[in-house]
Motif scaffolding. Structure first.
Motif, PDB file in Angstrom:
ATOM      1  N   THR A  25       2.380  13.166  -1.203  1.00 28.76           N
ATOM      2  CA  THR A  25       2.056  13.878   0.028  1.00 28.76           C
ATOM      3  C   THR A  25       3.308  14.383   0.732  1.00 28.76           C
ATOM      4  O   THR A  25       3.230  15.263   1.587  1.00 28.76           O
ATOM      5  CB  THR A  25       1.269  12.964   0.986  1.00 28.76           C
ATOM      6  N   ARG A  26       4.462  13.818   0.389  1.00 32.07           N
ATOM      7  CA  ARG A  26       5.743  14.248   0.949  1.00 32.07           C
ATOM      8  C   ARG A  26       6.836  13.882  -0.047  1.00 32.07           C
ATOM      9  O   ARG A  26       6.652  13.000  -0.896  1.00 32.07           O
ATOM     10  CB  ARG A  26       6.022  13.553   2.283  1.00 32.07           C
ATOM     11  N   PRO A  27       7.978  14.538   0.045  1.00 32.69           N
ATOM     12  CA  PRO A  27       9.082  14.135  -0.834  1.00 32.69           C
ATOM     13  C   PRO A  27       9.478  12.689  -0.555  1.00 32.69           C
ATOM     14  O   PRO A  27       9.597  12.267   0.591  1.00 32.69           O
ATOM     15  CB  PRO A  27      10.206  15.106  -0.439  1.00 32.69           C
ATOM     16  N   ALA A  28       9.681  11.920  -1.609  1.00 30.64           N
ATOM     17  CA  ALA A  28      10.006  10.501  -1.460  1.00 30.64           C
ATOM     18  C   ALA A  28      11.022  10.102  -2.533  1.00 30.64           C
ATOM     19  O   ALA A  28      10.650   9.685  -3.635  1.00 30.64           O
ATOM     20  CB  ALA A  28       8.753   9.642  -1.565  1.00 30.64           C
ATOM     21  N   PRO A  29      12.314  10.225  -2.231  1.00 36.85           N
ATOM     22  CA  PRO A  29      13.337   9.813  -3.208  1.00 36.85           C
ATOM     23  C   PRO A  29      13.233   8.338  -3.584  1.00 36.85           C
ATOM     24  O   PRO A  29      13.702   7.939  -4.648  1.00 36.85           O
ATOM     25  CB  PRO A  29      14.651  10.114  -2.469  1.00 36.85           C
ATOM     26  N   GLU A  30      12.610   7.521  -2.698  1.00 38.87           N
ATOM     27  CA  GLU A  30      12.492   6.088  -2.982  1.00 38.87           C
ATOM     28  C   GLU A  30      11.293   5.766  -3.881  1.00 38.87           C
ATOM     29  O   GLU A  30      11.044   4.596  -4.186  1.00 38.87           O
ATOM     30  CB  GLU A  30      12.377   5.302  -1.677  1.00 38.87           C
ATOM     31  N   PHE A  31      10.544   6.772  -4.324  1.00 31.97           N
ATOM     32  CA  PHE A  31       9.327   6.527  -5.105  1.00 31.97           C
ATOM     33  C   PHE A  31       9.571   5.681  -6.353  1.00 31.97           C
ATOM     34  O   PHE A  31       8.710   4.867  -6.708  1.00 31.97           O
ATOM     35  CB  PHE A  31       8.676   7.857  -5.484  1.00 31.97           C
ATOM     36  N   THR A  85       0.825  -1.221   0.000  1.00 32.12           N
ATOM     37  CA  THR A  85       0.000   0.000   0.000  1.00 32.12           C
ATOM     38  C   THR A  85       0.852   1.262   0.000  1.00 32.12           C
ATOM     39  O   THR A  85       0.424   2.315   0.466  1.00 32.12           O
ATOM     40  CB  THR A  85      -0.943   0.017   1.216  1.00 32.12           C
ATOM     41  N   TYR A  86       2.070   1.186  -0.525  1.00 32.29           N
ATOM     42  CA  TYR A  86       2.920   2.374  -0.579  1.00 32.29           C
ATOM     43  C   TYR A  86       2.245   3.511  -1.335  1.00 32.29           C
ATOM     44  O   TYR A  86       2.352   4.679  -0.950  1.00 32.29           O
ATOM     45  CB  TYR A  86       4.257   2.040  -1.245  1.00 32.29           C
ATOM     46  N   VAL A  87       1.555   3.187  -2.422  1.00 30.55           N
ATOM     47  CA  VAL A  87       0.919   4.241  -3.207  1.00 30.55           C
ATOM     48  C   VAL A  87      -0.173   4.942  -2.406  1.00 30.55           C
ATOM     49  O   VAL A  87      -0.393   6.146  -2.558  1.00 30.55           O
ATOM     50  CB  VAL A  87       0.352   3.692  -4.534  1.00 30.55           C
ATOM     51  N   VAL A  88      -0.857   4.199  -1.550  1.00 35.59           N
ATOM     52  CA  VAL A  88      -1.890   4.809  -0.706  1.00 35.59           C
ATOM     53  C   VAL A  88      -1.244   5.788   0.267  1.00 35.59           C
ATOM     54  O   VAL A  88      -1.710   6.921   0.445  1.00 35.59           O
ATOM     55  CB  VAL A  88      -2.683   3.730   0.049  1.00 35.59           C
ATOM     56  N   ASP A  89      -0.157   5.388   0.890  1.00 34.06           N
ATOM     57  CA  ASP A  89       0.528   6.246   1.855  1.00 34.06           C
ATOM     58  C   ASP A  89       1.087   7.503   1.194  1.00 34.06           C
ATOM     59  O   ASP A  89       1.114   8.574   1.811  1.00 34.06           O
ATOM     60  CB  ASP A  89       1.666   5.483   2.534  1.00 34.06           C
ATOM     61  N   LEU A  90       1.530   7.382  -0.061  1.00 35.65           N
ATOM     62  CA  LEU A  90       2.217   8.491  -0.708  1.00 35.65           C
ATOM     63  C   LEU A  90       1.318   9.364  -1.567  1.00 35.65           C
ATOM     64  O   LEU A  90       1.690  10.506  -1.895  1.00 35.65           O
ATOM     65  CB  LEU A  90       3.351   7.956  -1.593  1.00 35.65           C
ATOM     66  N   LEU A  91       0.141   8.862  -1.930  1.00 36.12           N
ATOM     67  CA  LEU A  91      -0.682   9.587  -2.901  1.00 36.12           C
ATOM     68  C   LEU A  91      -2.058   9.989  -2.385  1.00 36.12           C
ATOM     69  O   LEU A  91      -2.751  10.774  -3.038  1.00 36.12           O
ATOM     70  CB  LEU A  91      -0.856   8.745  -4.170  1.00 36.12           C
ATOM     71  N   ASP A  92      -2.482   9.469  -1.242  1.00 41.86           N
ATOM     72  CA  ASP A  92      -3.831   9.768  -0.764  1.00 41.86           C
ATOM     73  C   ASP A  92      -3.853  11.054   0.052  1.00 41.86           C
ATOM     74  O   ASP A  92      -2.893  11.384   0.753  1.00 41.86           O
ATOM     75  CB  ASP A  92      -4.355   8.618   0.081  1.00 41.86           C
TER      76      ASP A  92
END
Length: 590
Positions: free
Chosen positions: A216-222, A173-180
């Motif tokens: 929702t936040r900077p994420a170099p690991e995206f 659910t990484y996309v949920v944490d990063l995009l919702d």
């Protein structure tokens, strides 16, 4: 297990008819042959073994070949789902490289398999603001097996499916944490009834080949998130919701043609795949068959007998098989690697007396890693480690590998007001290797008066609810948790954050097993995340490890090793480090 499915709607891929039926019948017959390998079949005669040498697939190519044809025969344990958005098993992710392409993927180059390369995208993505916004451009000429071109909206739709937690369950659910947006949660494509809104607002598709993510936040690991099968495209017209795993639509060189609980899984070539659009997959075999649901010993037996070419599971050969590896011919078919899976002792900071840092330091000082290694039957199965950092990730902190220090432990016990020691409970999954490790830990702690009750728990609920619910850990009084932790991505951030960041603690599916919420550790995580220069970032993540060491909330023990056994026919095999097995995308049999 997955449900039976051997259908393709009429007209999806034209002009296949009887030819496809014949291929399916052949594949099912091949799968049936896999089920028939018994213990009396040594398989040595009649199946010529490819030449090689030990370790040749780790930094090189085992039995190089560019010849196409034949059937690649795979074995595995249970399969959770063939739906790319629902699987959370590395072995299945490896299989999905054959039919689920993503914007990025892992390299197939020997020794560099933990590095990302473009797949559906033309490059590794661009970000103008330190990882908050990411833009990718799709290659031209890529198509689904139906013949329809793959567009940016198909990638968006595939990602949106992960938000439908009532329908598409089980995957990352990484996309949920990063995009919702917490203020306006997105419920997924099956419930998207907001007037005028076309799907998830944080993903824009200005044209068919461009996709823009606003996080929702900077994420170099995206970019690593974009290499997960859960980020693969799905055509909305073929989505069957929870049943999609029965008949996933291919964007890769093979398509799933038969899924059967008894016969297994069959894949055949996807005529819509254009090798000119794919720099990763060689697609050497004509077909692929998988027999899932086999025990570790049965998988080893199939590889030894010559009735299987590759084990997807990533667990390596079983203890019962290792006695046969003294044979020179068999030893030459072994590739030995550390897996990135670290066994560690978590000391929950909410359970007395582990709420006192000095009591935790007493435990950390006296643990005997050599005894743990021996409980796992030696260095061949485990490498001792005293740092929270897998060996395959560059930039690790200095490895001290200390011996037990009873004097330091005794001093720490006095500092926490427990000079005579104390009693606590160690929670462990009830599987032989883990229970043996727990007993070894308990024995070393008893040397300084720390009495440990080893409590084996049901392995099917251990991570989900027993130690994955922090309140349950506190209520049960588990002062120690023996856990095995593997990051989803080969990065220090992916390994550390879920374990040590206090803001990662959650009531369901918690992986911060020590319930560590330390201001200095959290600040160190923020500093590491903010670092954009690779060298600065590497040092910043080392500072996170040092800050965690000061809390003594985690005691790293060993990193697991596996010995992969190549099948007798396996050609062009490269060890895929992130999945702990051979790369199916490049494997051949001729």
């Amino acid at each position: 297990m997955i449900h039976s499915s051997a259908r393709r709607p009429t007209g999806r891929v034209p002009a296949r008819g009887a030819v496809r039926s014949a291929v399916v019948l052949f594949l099912v017959a091949a799968l049936a042959a896999l089920t028939g390998c018994g213990s009396s079949n040594s398989g040595v005669a009649g199946v010529p073994t490819q030449a090689g040498e030990a370790g040749s697939g780790v930094t090189g190519v085992r039995a190089p070949s560019e010849e196409t044809g034949g059937t690649l025969r795979l074995v595995s344990g249970d399969i959770d789902s063939l739906d790319p958005q629902r699987s959370y098993l590395p072995g299945v992710w490896n299989l999905m490289r054959l039919y689920a392409r993503t914007l990025l993927t892992y390299s197939s180059e020997p020794g560099s398999t933990d590095e990302l390369v473009p797949d559906l995208a033309t490059d590794l993505g661009t970000t103008p603001d330190g990882g908050r916004t990411w833009t990718f451009t799709l290659r031209e000429g890529v198509r689904f097996e139906t013949g329809r071109p793959i567009t940016s909206r198909d990638v968006k739709y595939g990602i949106e499916r992960s938000f439908a937690s009532d329908v598409v369950v089980g995957g990352p659910t990484y996309v949920v944490d990063l995009l919702d947006d917490p203020a306006d949660p997105y419920a997924g494509p099956y419930q998207d009834e907001t007037e005028g809104r076309l799907g998830l607002p944080s993903i824009a598709t200005p044209d068919d080949r461009t996709i823009v993510f606003t996080l929702t936040r900077p994420a170099p690991e995206f970019p690593f998130v974009m290499a997960l099968p859960s980020s693969s495209p799905v055509p909305i017209e073929n989505d069957t919701g929870a049943a999609y795993g029965n008949d996933p639509i291919s964007s890769g060189p093979y398509m799933v043609t038969s899924v059967d609980q008894v016969a297994g899984i069959a894949l055949e070539r996807n005529p819509q795949w254009d090798p000119a659009t794919d720099d990763v997959r060689t697609a050497l075999p004509d077909s692929v068959v998988l027999r899932p649901g086999l025990s570790g010993v049965a998988r080893d037996q199939a590889l030894l007998a010559g009735s299987a070419d590759l084990d997807l599971s990533g667990t390596g050969v079983q203890q019962a098989t290792t006695s046969r590896l003294d044979d020179d011919a068999l030893a030459a078919r072994i590739d030995d690697l550390t897996t990135g899976s670290v066994r560690l002792l978590a000391l929950p900071t909410t359970v007395a007396p582990m709420d006192d840092v000095n009591c935790r330091r007493a435990v950390a000082a006296v643990v005997d890693r050599a005894a743990v290694q021996e409980a796992l039957r030696g260095a061949g199965n485990a490498v001792r480690t005293s740092v929270l950092w897998p060996r395959a990730i560059a930039g690790a902190p200095e490895e001290a590998d200390p011996d037990p220090d009873q004097a330091a432990a005794t001093a720490a016990l006095a500092a926490c007001g427990r000079a005579e020691g104390f009693s606590t409970t160690l929670a462990v999954a009830d599987v032989p290797g883990s229970v043996d490790v727990a007993e070894a830990v308990a024995a070393s702690l008893a040397e300084v008066g720390i009495q440990v009750e080893v409590r084996p728990l049901d392995p099917t609920t251990f991570y989900a609810s027993d130690v994955g619910n922090p309140d349950a850990v506190t209520a049960a009084g588990y002062g120690m948790v023996l856990a095995t932790w593997t990051a989803d991505f080969p990065t220090s951030a992916s390994f550390l954050v879920p374990l040590v960041d206090g803001r990662s603690i959650r009531q369901v599916g918690n992986t911060n097993y020590a319930r560590l919420d330390d201001a200095q550790v959290n600040a160190a995580v923020d500093a590491a995340r903010a670092a954009t220069d690779p060298a600065v970032a590497a040092d910043a993540w080392r500072q996170v490890v040092y800050a965690v060491q000061e809390t003594a909330a985690y005691v790293p023990l060993v990193e697991n090793r596996v010995q992969l056994l190549a099948g007798q026919r396996l050609r062009n095999a490269v060890v895929m480090q992130p999945y702990g097995s051979y790369d199916v995308a490049t494997a051949g049999v001729r």
